[in-house]
Scaffold this active site. Structure first.
Site, mmCIF file in Angstrom:
data_model
loop_
_atom_site.group_PDB
_atom_site.id
_atom_site.type_symbol
_atom_site.label_atom_id
_atom_site.label_comp_id
_atom_site.label_asym_id
_atom_site.label_seq_id
_atom_site.Cartn_x
_atom_site.Cartn_y
_atom_site.Cartn_z
ATOM 1 N N GLU A 190 -1.234 -66.906 59.992
ATOM 2 C CA GLU A 190 -2.046 -66.486 58.844
ATOM 3 C C GLU A 190 -3.434 -66.028 59.275
ATOM 4 O OE1 GLU A 190 -0.263 -69.237 59.052
ATOM 5 O OE2 GLU A 190 1.068 -69.382 57.311
ATOM 6 N N PHE B 296 2.881 -83.873 49.431
ATOM 7 C CA PHE B 296 3.254 -83.141 50.651
ATOM 8 C C PHE B 296 2.452 -81.829 50.762
ATOM 9 C CE2 PHE B 296 6.301 -79.908 52.414
ATOM 10 C CZ PHE B 296 6.258 -80.348 53.726
ATOM 11 N N PHE C 278 -16.606 -64.477 80.014
ATOM 12 C CA PHE C 278 -17.907 -64.470 79.350
ATOM 13 C C PHE C 278 -18.510 -65.874 79.350
ATOM 14 C CE2 PHE C 278 -20.963 -63.827 75.887
ATOM 15 C CZ PHE C 278 -21.470 -62.585 76.214
HETATM 16 C C1 FAD Z 1 -20.105 -61.657 72.659
HETATM 17 C C2 FAD Z 1 -21.032 -60.949 71.715
HETATM 18 C C3 FAD Z 1 -22.250 -60.463 72.175
HETATM 19 C C4 FAD Z 1 -23.097 -59.748 71.307
HETATM 20 N N1 FAD Z 1 -24.256 -59.218 71.807
HETATM 21 C C5 FAD Z 1 -24.985 -58.378 71.009
HETATM 22 C C6 FAD Z 1 -26.103 -57.677 71.519
HETATM 23 O O1 FAD Z 1 -26.479 -57.813 72.682
HETATM 24 N N2 FAD Z 1 -26.728 -56.818 70.690
HETATM 25 C C7 FAD Z 1 -26.358 -56.629 69.374
HETATM 26 O O2 FAD Z 1 -26.953 -55.818 68.667
HETATM 27 N N3 FAD Z 1 -25.333 -57.309 68.868
HETATM 28 C C8 FAD Z 1 -24.634 -58.154 69.646
HETATM 29 N N4 FAD Z 1 -23.556 -58.812 69.116
HETATM 30 C C9 FAD Z 1 -23.278 -58.652 67.687
HETATM 31 C C10 FAD Z 1 -24.270 -59.463 66.840
HETATM 32 O O3 FAD Z 1 -23.873 -60.804 66.843
HETATM 33 C C11 FAD Z 1 -24.336 -58.926 65.388
HETATM 34 O O4 FAD Z 1 -23.051 -58.891 64.847
HETATM 35 C C12 FAD Z 1 -24.926 -57.524 65.303
HETATM 36 O O5 FAD Z 1 -26.118 -57.415 66.023
HETATM 37 C C13 FAD Z 1 -25.190 -57.186 63.842
HETATM 38 O O6 FAD Z 1 -25.238 -55.818 63.702
HETATM 39 P P1 FAD Z 1 -25.837 -55.171 62.384
HETATM 40 O O7 FAD Z 1 -27.210 -55.667 62.175
HETATM 41 O O8 FAD Z 1 -25.623 -53.715 62.526
HETATM 42 O O9 FAD Z 1 -24.816 -55.646 61.231
HETATM 43 P P2 FAD Z 1 -24.884 -56.807 60.150
HETATM 44 O O10 FAD Z 1 -25.207 -58.111 60.741
HETATM 45 O O11 FAD Z 1 -23.631 -56.704 59.393
HETATM 46 O O12 FAD Z 1 -26.113 -56.413 59.198
HETATM 47 C C14 FAD Z 1 -26.062 -55.322 58.341
HETATM 48 C C15 FAD Z 1 -27.210 -55.453 57.332
HETATM 49 O O13 FAD Z 1 -27.261 -54.266 56.564
HETATM 50 C C16 FAD Z 1 -27.371 -54.599 55.186
HETATM 51 N N5 FAD Z 1 -26.788 -53.488 54.452
HETATM 52 C C17 FAD Z 1 -25.485 -53.189 54.252
HETATM 53 N N6 FAD Z 1 -25.374 -52.038 53.577
HETATM 54 C C18 FAD Z 1 -26.631 -51.592 53.359
HETATM 55 C C19 FAD Z 1 -27.166 -50.430 52.746
HETATM 56 N N7 FAD Z 1 -26.378 -49.483 52.217
HETATM 57 N N8 FAD Z 1 -28.506 -50.287 52.708
HETATM 58 C C20 FAD Z 1 -29.324 -51.246 53.228
HETATM 59 N N9 FAD Z 1 -28.876 -52.360 53.824
HETATM 60 C C21 FAD Z 1 -27.539 -52.514 53.902
HETATM 61 C C22 FAD Z 1 -26.653 -55.924 55.046
HETATM 62 O O14 FAD Z 1 -27.117 -56.617 53.902
HETATM 63 C C23 FAD Z 1 -27.014 -56.613 56.371
HETATM 64 O O15 FAD Z 1 -28.212 -57.347 56.247
HETATM 65 C C24 FAD Z 1 -22.723 -59.556 69.951
HETATM 66 C C25 FAD Z 1 -21.522 -60.076 69.484
HETATM 67 C C26 FAD Z 1 -20.680 -60.752 70.347
HETATM 68 C C27 FAD Z 1 -19.378 -61.252 69.812
HETATM 69 C C1 TPP Z 2 -12.083 -69.152 68.711
HETATM 70 C C2 TPP Z 2 -13.113 -69.191 69.805
HETATM 71 N N1 TPP Z 2 -13.017 -70.127 70.774
HETATM 72 C C3 TPP Z 2 -13.921 -70.143 71.784
HETATM 73 C C4 TPP Z 2 -14.944 -69.234 71.815
HETATM 74 C C5 TPP Z 2 -15.968 -69.258 72.961
HETATM 75 N N2 TPP Z 2 -15.758 -68.047 73.789
HETATM 76 C C6 TPP Z 2 -16.485 -66.935 73.645
HETATM 77 S S1 TPP Z 2 -16.051 -65.708 74.679
HETATM 78 C C7 TPP Z 2 -14.850 -66.668 75.361
HETATM 79 C C8 TPP Z 2 -14.011 -66.151 76.511
HETATM 80 C C9 TPP Z 2 -13.103 -65.054 76.110
HETATM 81 O O1 TPP Z 2 -12.181 -64.918 77.139
HETATM 82 P P1 TPP Z 2 -11.291 -63.638 77.291
HETATM 83 O O2 TPP Z 2 -10.678 -63.266 76.001
HETATM 84 O O3 TPP Z 2 -10.385 -63.846 78.422
HETATM 85 O O4 TPP Z 2 -12.358 -62.518 77.634
HETATM 86 P P2 TPP Z 2 -13.267 -62.393 78.955
HETATM 87 O O5 TPP Z 2 -14.648 -62.791 78.554
HETATM 88 O O6 TPP Z 2 -12.670 -63.253 80.006
HETATM 89 O O7 TPP Z 2 -13.172 -60.959 79.316
HETATM 90 C C10 TPP Z 2 -14.819 -67.940 74.790
HETATM 91 C C11 TPP Z 2 -13.922 -69.037 75.194
HETATM 92 C C12 TPP Z 2 -15.005 -68.308 70.765
HETATM 93 N N3 TPP Z 2 -15.973 -67.391 70.692
HETATM 94 N N4 TPP Z 2 -14.055 -68.277 69.804
#
Ligand code: FAD
Ligand code: TPP
Length: 574
Positions: free
Chosen positions: A50, A112, A467
């Protein structure tokens, strides 16, 4: 024959334009699945977990902007939805979850499979309504749909299995309202004050995010007038980066050094439609203005000098006539030059020399980018695939990029690709999967054949939770608990009816990805990539950095490891 409550549910969803429901069947959902059976206008998309169904619905909603639906049976079926729904909710995409419930007369007895959905879904939804008598349908459903669409997020409808099978009273269905749109513009006084501030500022940087969708032309015109570099946040990449002479890359830990410096060196920062979460990367001394459609987002990440509630496009249209043309382009030029240098350095890492192992993951991402269709839809797993997607996928206004960017859950890429492909049958859909991420929801590899979805999966096989390994290193821990003893993913894919290929040397990468993309059906290419590609800056030893979590570092993870860690420098070496 009288309609059952489940029939009214499906009729109502169809009237709202819903064409499919992702889920796993179960006793308490029998009324719903039976009502879908035999219908042309509604499909049941059978997932294996799911959580995958919820991620898939979220991907569909992200791509279309319209309502998407998933369903789980009572108790465990509901629970499995939750992580995917968290992702949908935090990404603000309109998703309805049908949470089937135990028989209505047993609720509260510890029966259940009994759980309390009102509690369970409270944090990952705007609305939960329990259909406790037949005439609640379609009213509660319509409230749920309207809430998901207008507040952008998840709404949950609890439906006990017995009520779903009861006869429904005759109702006059209400009209499906048109998609809510908003041209919300701040007051003229507020826009004028912002204009005055910008007209008087010297070095302006724009930070744009996902809220800039649909405002590309206004954004570029704005940057031209202000001579301002545009930095994007991750979710803004697909809407901002392309055809944009002012783009200087992303900021943040996995961003570009040019994006980082453009932010840190400005004296006025204009944040547009972004909720970029990492405060360490926002300037501390600049004048800061933020425009967001949601008032509660203003000032969430930094102190503000101007906070405007408004749609980016509408606000910029009102702002542009109030701006004077800036002549001094020193800041813009410096940022663009830095961007070119950073881009070149990253491009230099994306090479694959025949016979020379290991395969660099950057090269794999570059090959995917080069070979993918001009309107491909990509998804990337949390982990290093997010890094490669951010740095090497080229957006063009038609390509799309999905990830678990706000919720940050592993295993998102494959199920998001399922939702993307199911809702966009003619488009090429490519999942950039981690080996850890793929394995986490591996069961849904089977969904690709089950539903005949020609998704292409590229697995970055580094035999590690890479990572996390990097985060451990940066925090001074020895690697532990990150090793993966992987199966042969290509053979597993073959066993599941996919084309399965393994690239072991650089020269195999391009032809195998090309073969997979040309394959008429689902395909998986497993690429044996280098384990540790992102190095920490060489000037800083692990001992010095000990105790600092990676996300506390104010620096960009340069591929070469030559970027200075500002915060560490300031705090550790004075
Ligand atoms: C492993 C990992 C590493 C990451 N590293 C980075 C990084 O280095 N740099 C990075 O940037 N991100 C990174 N991210 C992503 C980060 O966590 C955020 O998701 C991202 O920065 C948010 O992008 P955003 O501000 O564009 O979007 P959102 O967080 O979705 O924000 C959008 C905003 O726009 C507003 N909005 C929507 N529509 C409108 C509209 N029409 N007019 C005005 N406002 C509006 C919303 O209300 C919201 O506040 C990483 C994610 C992961 C998983
Ligand atoms: C559900 C969940 N469990 C654990 C984490 C912590 N976490 C972030 S990145 C990562 C490693 C991801 O491994 P993989 O998919 O093999 O990608 P890699 O970074 O090795 O390329 C983990 C364990 C998470 N973000 N989400």
């Amino acid at each position: 024959m009288a309609k059952r409550v489940a029939d009214v549910l499906v009729d109502t969803l169809a009237r709202h334009g819903v064409e499919r429901i992702y889920g796993v069947a179960g006793d308490s959902l029998n009324g719903v699945t039976d009502s879908i059976r035999g219908r042309e206008s509604m499909r049941w998309l059978h997932a294996r977990h799911e959580e995958a169904a919820a991620f898939a619905a979220g991907a569909e909603a992200h791509l279309t902007g319209k309502l998407a639906v998933c369903a789980g049976s009572c108790g465990p079926g509901n629970l499995h939805l939750i992580n995917g729904l968290y992702d949908c909710h935090r990404s603000r995409v309109p998703v309805l979850a049908i949470a089937a419930q135990i028989p209505s007369h047993e609720i509260g007895t510890g029966y259940f499979q009994e759980t309390d959905p009102a509690h369970l879904f409270a944090q990952c939804s705007h609305y939960y309504g329990l259909v406790s008598q037949p005439d609640h349908m379609p009213r509660l459903l319509e409230i749920a749909v309207q809430t998901a669409l207008s507040r952008r997020g998840v709404a949950v409808l609890g439906l006990p299995g017995d009520i779903a099978l009861r006869d429904a009273p005759e109702v006059v269905p209400s009209r499906a309202l048109p998609e809510p749109t908003s041209d919300l513009c701040p007051s003229d006084v507020e826009v004028s004050a912002l204009g005055t501030m910008l007209n008087g500022a010297q070095k302006i940087t724009i930070l744009g995010g996902a809220g800039c969708a649909g405002a590309h032309a206004e954004l570029v015109e704005l940057a031209g007038k202000l001579k301002a570099p545009i930095v994007h946040a991750m979710r803004g990449k697909e809407f901002i980066e392309y055809d944009n002479p002012f783009d200087v890359g992303m900021t943040g830990l996995i961003g570009f050094s040019s994006g980082y410096h453009a932010m840190m060196n400005c004296d006025a920062l204009l944040m547009l439609g972004t909720d970029f979460p990492y405060r360490q990367f926002l300037p501390s001394k600049a004048t800061i203005a933020q425009v967001d459609i949601r008032g509660d987002q203003l000032g969430r990440r930094t102190r503000l000098d101007h906070g405007l509630i408004g749609d980016v496009k509408a606000t910029l249209r009102a702002l542009l006539p109030k701006l004077t043309q800036h002549a001094d382009d020193w800041h813009l030029k410096a940022s663009l030059e830095h961007y070119q240098k950073a881009r070149k350095e990253l491009d230099d890492l994306a090479v694959g020399e025949p016979g020379k192992k290991p395969i660099h993951p950057q090269y794999v991402a570059r090959m995917v980018d080069e070979l993918a269709a001009s309107d491909a839809i990509f998804s990337c797993d949390v982990g290093t695939p997010t890094v490669w997607a951010a740095r090497y996928l080229t957006m063009n206004g038609r390509r799309r990029l999905l990830g678990s960017f706000n919720h940050g859950s592993m295993a998102n890429a494959l199920p998001q690709a399922i939702g993307a492909q199911a809702s966009h049958p003619g488009r090429q859909v490519i999942s950039l999967s981690g080996d850890g991420g793929l394995a986490m929801l591996l069961g849904d590899l089977l969904t690709l054949r089950q539903l005949d979805l020609p998704v292409k999966i590229v697995v970055f096989r580094n035999d590690a939770l890479a990572f996390v390994e990097l985060e451990m290193k940066a925090a001074g821990f020895l690697d532990f608990a990150t090793n993966l003893r992987n199966p042969d993913f290509a053979k597993m894919a073959q066993g599941a009816g996919l084309l399965g290929l393994t690239a072991e040397t650089p020269e195999q990468v391009r032809p195998m990805i090309a073969e997979a993309l040309a394959h008429d059906g689902p395909a998986l290419v497993e690429v044996l990539v280098a384990r540790q590609e992102l190095s920490m800056p060489p000037t800083i030893t692990l001992e010095q950095i000990s105790g600092f979590s990676l996300f506390m570092l104010r620096a960009v993870l340069s591929g070469r490891g030559d970027e200075v860690v500002d915060l560490a420098k300031v705090n550790l070496f004075r």
